[in-house]
Every structure is written in structure tokens, then in C-alpha cells.
Design a protein around this motif. Sequence first.
Motif, mmCIF file in Angstrom:
data_model
loop_
_atom_site.group_PDB
_atom_site.id
_atom_site.type_symbol
_atom_site.label_atom_id
_atom_site.label_comp_id
_atom_site.label_asym_id
_atom_site.label_seq_id
_atom_site.Cartn_x
_atom_site.Cartn_y
_atom_site.Cartn_z
ATOM 1 N N ILE A 187 49.097 43.308 29.343
ATOM 2 C CA ILE A 187 48.661 42.193 28.513
ATOM 3 C C ILE A 187 48.334 42.707 27.116
ATOM 4 C CG2 ILE A 187 46.245 42.402 29.242
ATOM 5 C CD1 ILE A 187 46.178 39.276 29.048
ATOM 6 N N GLY A 188 48.635 41.880 26.118
ATOM 7 C CA GLY A 188 48.327 42.248 24.744
ATOM 8 C C GLY A 188 48.404 41.067 23.801
ATOM 9 N N ILE A 189 47.808 41.231 22.637
ATOM 10 C CA ILE A 189 47.841 40.218 21.580
ATOM 11 C C ILE A 189 48.259 40.919 20.298
ATOM 12 C CG2 ILE A 189 46.474 38.593 20.210
ATOM 13 C CD1 ILE A 189 44.653 38.259 22.632
ATOM 14 N N GLY A 190 49.212 40.329 19.598
ATOM 15 C CA GLY A 190 49.708 40.946 18.376
ATOM 16 C C GLY A 190 50.267 39.931 17.402
ATOM 17 N N TYR A 191 51.314 40.329 16.707
ATOM 18 C CA TYR A 191 51.900 39.554 15.611
ATOM 19 C C TYR A 191 53.393 39.384 15.848
ATOM 20 C CZ TYR A 191 53.807 38.685 10.965
ATOM 21 O OH TYR A 191 54.505 38.162 9.909
ATOM 22 N N TYR A 192 53.939 38.214 15.499
ATOM 23 C CA TYR A 192 55.384 38.022 15.534
ATOM 24 C C TYR A 192 55.843 37.278 14.293
ATOM 25 C CZ TYR A 192 55.120 33.051 16.632
ATOM 26 O OH TYR A 192 54.891 31.709 16.570
ATOM 27 N N ASN A 193 57.144 37.378 14.004
ATOM 28 C CA ASN A 193 57.706 36.665 12.878
ATOM 29 C C ASN A 193 59.184 36.407 13.128
ATOM 30 O OD1 ASN A 193 57.686 35.427 10.361
ATOM 31 N ND2 ASN A 193 58.272 37.303 9.319
ATOM 32 N N TYR A 194 59.611 35.186 12.872
ATOM 33 C CA TYR A 194 61.032 34.849 12.890
ATOM 34 C C TYR A 194 61.589 35.075 11.500
ATOM 35 C CZ TYR A 194 60.428 32.640 17.413
ATOM 36 O OH TYR A 194 60.172 32.407 18.735
ATOM 37 N N PHE A 195 62.844 35.501 11.422
ATOM 38 C CA PHE A 195 63.449 35.707 10.115
ATOM 39 C C PHE A 195 64.942 35.428 10.175
ATOM 40 C CE2 PHE A 195 63.527 39.685 12.349
ATOM 41 C CZ PHE A 195 64.763 40.221 12.080
ATOM 42 N N GLY A 196 65.543 35.244 9.001
ATOM 43 C CA GLY A 196 66.982 35.042 8.920
ATOM 44 C C GLY A 196 67.393 33.592 8.817
ATOM 45 N N SER A 197 66.435 32.669 8.672
ATOM 46 C CA SER A 197 66.777 31.259 8.590
ATOM 47 C C SER A 197 65.649 30.508 7.896
ATOM 48 C CB SER A 197 66.986 30.701 9.995
ATOM 49 O OG SER A 197 67.109 29.313 9.943
ATOM 50 N N ASP A 198 65.959 29.286 7.495
ATOM 51 C CA ASP A 198 64.918 28.459 6.883
ATOM 52 C C ASP A 198 64.307 27.485 7.885
ATOM 53 O OD1 ASP A 198 67.128 26.866 7.222
ATOM 54 O OD2 ASP A 198 67.019 25.935 5.241
ATOM 55 N N ARG A 199 64.686 27.584 9.182
ATOM 56 C CA ARG A 199 64.098 26.708 10.194
ATOM 57 C C ARG A 199 62.675 27.196 10.500
ATOM 58 N NH1 ARG A 199 69.493 26.891 11.805
ATOM 59 N NH2 ARG A 199 69.238 28.638 13.205
ATOM 60 N N LYS A 200 61.673 26.383 10.214
ATOM 61 C CA LYS A 200 60.276 26.784 10.348
ATOM 62 C C LYS A 200 59.604 26.222 11.598
ATOM 63 C CE LYS A 200 60.121 28.721 6.281
ATOM 64 N NZ LYS A 200 60.314 30.110 6.153
ATOM 65 N N TYR A 201 60.257 25.329 12.323
ATOM 66 C CA TYR A 201 59.584 24.650 13.413
ATOM 67 C C TYR A 201 59.385 25.503 14.648
ATOM 68 C CZ TYR A 201 64.451 23.922 14.763
ATOM 69 O OH TYR A 201 65.763 24.102 15.064
ATOM 70 N N TYR A 202 59.928 26.703 14.715
ATOM 71 C CA TYR A 202 59.753 27.562 15.880
ATOM 72 C C TYR A 202 58.430 28.320 15.879
ATOM 73 C CZ TYR A 202 64.589 27.014 17.331
ATOM 74 O OH TYR A 202 65.767 26.527 17.755
ATOM 75 N N SER A 203 57.903 28.647 14.735
ATOM 76 C CA SER A 203 56.736 29.534 14.702
ATOM 77 C C SER A 203 55.455 28.752 14.443
ATOM 78 C CB SER A 203 56.913 30.604 13.626
ATOM 79 O OG SER A 203 57.010 30.006 12.365
ATOM 80 N N ASN A 204 54.364 29.295 14.955
ATOM 81 C CA ASN A 204 53.078 28.682 14.666
ATOM 82 C C ASN A 204 52.544 29.275 13.362
ATOM 83 O OD1 ASN A 204 51.810 31.138 15.217
ATOM 84 N ND2 ASN A 204 51.238 30.560 17.285
ATOM 85 N N PRO A 205 51.606 28.622 12.720
ATOM 86 C CA PRO A 205 51.135 29.095 11.413
ATOM 87 C C PRO A 205 50.450 30.458 11.458
ATOM 88 C CG PRO A 205 50.297 26.883 11.889
ATOM 89 C CD PRO A 205 51.016 27.356 13.105
#
Length: 188
Positions: free
Chosen positions: A155-173
Amino acid sequence: MNRFILALALCFCALKVIAQSSDTTVEKSIWNVQTGLLGVYVNNEYRLSNAFALRTEVGLDAGFTAKANDTKWGLIPTINIEPRYYYNLAKRAEKGRNTSGNAANFFTILFKYNADWFVISSEDNVITENMIAVIPKWGIRRNIGKSKFNYEAGIGIGYYNYFGSDRKYYSNPENVAVDLHLRIGYRF
């Protein structure tokens, strides 16, 4: 003279402890196939030092969505790299517990890359995004009996980021990634 004998005895005890802890080390190289509720993976752990291993892994992460009577699923390729610190190998060995295949508790930092190369899905025209994540984790690995089968949980908590597109609806703020894995595997 008594101090000299006491000092000599302490030195021998210290050497014995050091020798015992150096006998139990991370294995040189382990190949493993694992599966869980959310994917299937092939990985290798390569020894870096007595307590450190570098785990490299390729696999397919699974995802599910369900609405009323409609369930959708998908498999996305993933590449993971984890430096692992096995902190209780010697302690487990001293207690006579099985440590083969690095069966111990560990701390790690998961570096994860989900690629948009392809998707195996129940739907046509599914779009994925490139995603990277960095997640500090704690976990355990144990062998099932005396076989080469094992189970692993972390188990763990960290950071993620989507990249390569302008679609923003996949990630949380906040871009907070929570990783929980429960797997059963076979070691070669």
C-alpha cells in the motif's frame, strides 16, 4: 585482564551478529509471474546489495466501470521500476522462517508508466492517456508453504500525472495516487 577478555568476547559476539546478518541477503535474481484482481505482470528482482533489490516489471493493468446493467473493462500496458529495501530478512531467518524468494517486509518507491500503446477492452475505440506515477509504498511478500508460489501485498500514497493530451477529465485536481496491490505469483 578482565576488561581485555570482556572486550574480546564482545568483539566475537559482534562478529557473529555481523556474519549472521550478512548470510541472509536478497537473492541475486528472481523472475516472477504475478496476478491479482487488477492485472497480470512479469517481473525480475536483481540484487543491488544485501538488503536492496531493483524490481523491473511489465504487465497489463486492469480497470473496470459499472453502471446499472452495463459493465466495461480494459487492460492497459504498464512498465514499473521499484528499488526495494527488504528490512527484516535477517530477523525472519533468525526465527527460522522461510526467506527464499525475498519473502520479507519491504519499503519501495514505485515508478509507474501506463502507456497509450494499445488497450484490450470490452468496448471499441477506447482512448487511454500516458500516465506516470511516483508512489512510496510499504509491502510484504510471503511464500505459500514450501512451494515456489507466493503472495504479495502493498500500500502507498503518491503522485500521478497524465500527459500527452489536452483531455483533462481523467485526472483529479490534487493528482493523488493511492496504490493497493494484492497478488499471487509463481517464482522461477
